[in-house]
Design an enzyme around this catalytic site. Sequence first.
Site, PDB file in Angstrom:
ATOM      1  N   ASN A   1       1.051  -4.577  -7.504  1.00  0.00           N
ATOM      2  CA  ASN A   1       0.322  -4.638  -6.229  1.00  0.00           C
ATOM      3  C   ASN A   1      -1.142  -4.244  -6.420  1.00  0.00           C
ATOM      4  O   ASN A   1      -2.031  -4.845  -5.813  1.00  0.00           O
ATOM      5  CB  ASN A   1       0.988  -3.753  -5.178  1.00  0.00           C
ATOM      6  CG  ASN A   1       2.183  -4.443  -4.557  1.00  0.00           C
ATOM      7  OD1 ASN A   1       2.024  -5.326  -3.721  1.00  0.00           O
ATOM      8  ND2 ASN A   1       3.381  -4.084  -4.990  1.00  0.00           N
TER       9      ASN A   1
ATOM     10  N   HIS B   1       6.443  -1.550   1.284  1.00  0.00           N
ATOM     11  CA  HIS B   1       7.861  -1.305   1.007  1.00  0.00           C
ATOM     12  C   HIS B   1       8.590  -2.655   0.943  1.00  0.00           C
ATOM     13  O   HIS B   1       8.346  -3.525   1.789  1.00  0.00           O
ATOM     14  CB  HIS B   1       8.458  -0.430   2.111  1.00  0.00           C
ATOM     15  CG  HIS B   1       9.910  -0.141   1.904  1.00  0.00           C
ATOM     16  ND1 HIS B   1      10.351   0.786   0.984  1.00  0.00           N
ATOM     17  CD2 HIS B   1      11.015  -0.694   2.465  1.00  0.00           C
ATOM     18  CE1 HIS B   1      11.684   0.786   0.994  1.00  0.00           C
ATOM     19  NE2 HIS B   1      12.107  -0.089   1.886  1.00  0.00           N
TER      20      HIS B   1
ATOM     21  N   ASP C   1       9.604   6.005   4.401  1.00  0.00           N
ATOM     22  CA  ASP C   1       9.378   4.633   4.883  1.00  0.00           C
ATOM     23  C   ASP C   1       9.524   4.527   6.396  1.00  0.00           C
ATOM     24  O   ASP C   1      10.043   3.531   6.915  1.00  0.00           O
ATOM     25  CB  ASP C   1      10.331   3.651   4.167  1.00  0.00           C
ATOM     26  CG  ASP C   1      10.263   3.790   2.652  1.00  0.00           C
ATOM     27  OD1 ASP C   1       9.149   3.878   2.120  1.00  0.00           O
ATOM     28  OD2 ASP C   1      11.314   3.831   2.000  1.00  0.00           O
TER      29      ASP C   1
ATOM     30  N   GLU D   1       4.616  -9.536  -1.410  1.00  0.00           N
ATOM     31  CA  GLU D   1       3.842  -8.284  -1.367  1.00  0.00           C
ATOM     32  C   GLU D   1       2.405  -8.521  -1.821  1.00  0.00           C
ATOM     33  O   GLU D   1       1.463  -8.006  -1.219  1.00  0.00           O
ATOM     34  CB  GLU D   1       4.463  -7.236  -2.307  1.00  0.00           C
ATOM     35  CG  GLU D   1       5.784  -6.678  -1.841  1.00  0.00           C
ATOM     36  CD  GLU D   1       6.319  -5.603  -2.791  1.00  0.00           C
ATOM     37  OE1 GLU D   1       5.704  -5.346  -3.848  1.00  0.00           O
ATOM     38  OE2 GLU D   1       7.355  -5.021  -2.474  1.00  0.00           O
TER      39      GLU D   1
END
Length: 195
Positions: free
Chosen positions: A16, A113, A149, A178
Amino acid sequence: MSPLPIAILGSGKGSNFQAILTAIQAGRLNVRPVLVATDVSGAGILDLAASAGIPTMVISEPKFRTRLSTDVETALAQQLKDAGVELLVLAGYMRLLKSPLLEAFPRRIINIHPSLLPAFPGLEAWKQALEAGVPTAGCTVHFVDGGMDTGEILAQSEVPVLAGDTAASLHARIQVAEHELYPRVLARFADRELP
Ligand code: GRF
């Protein structure tokens, strides 16, 4: 507008973070990573940062596995402030945050997440989705609070679960989503759109 100074906090390979770097390099994202911090010495995210010329920091936490001790987290929050960080971006960071960071950066810590929260918080969310037999999985970008989360949701991307999917194939498809979603949400902060 000046680039938004951000720090990245991760424990893993940093794909990411790489997607964020790619978006910056392509001129699609007006942020400036000033620090990459990790709690895992040797984490892949460190090599990515070093290749991009971004300062790195390894956090040493001998006492706990699922959080930082108060003094370690307080020192980290101070270092981030000293570096001028305005947004803290969690990318595969595997510990819960506590009050030193949460109070230093109210509504300025985000996480990605690999599920459509509030479904499947916690570890290996893609496996949880596969085992539950849901037709649609995905990923969520959310503000971070003290829970696992649980923070306010900012954006989600849906990903289909396909016949014959394995945990690995579903996880790979979610990661593609993502890498598109996180830079897109970051751009809203960079454009100072979010209060
Ligand atoms: C991602 O799947 C993210 O959703 C979760 O941890 C993983 C990090 O992967 N929070 P990477 O280190 O960015 O490749």
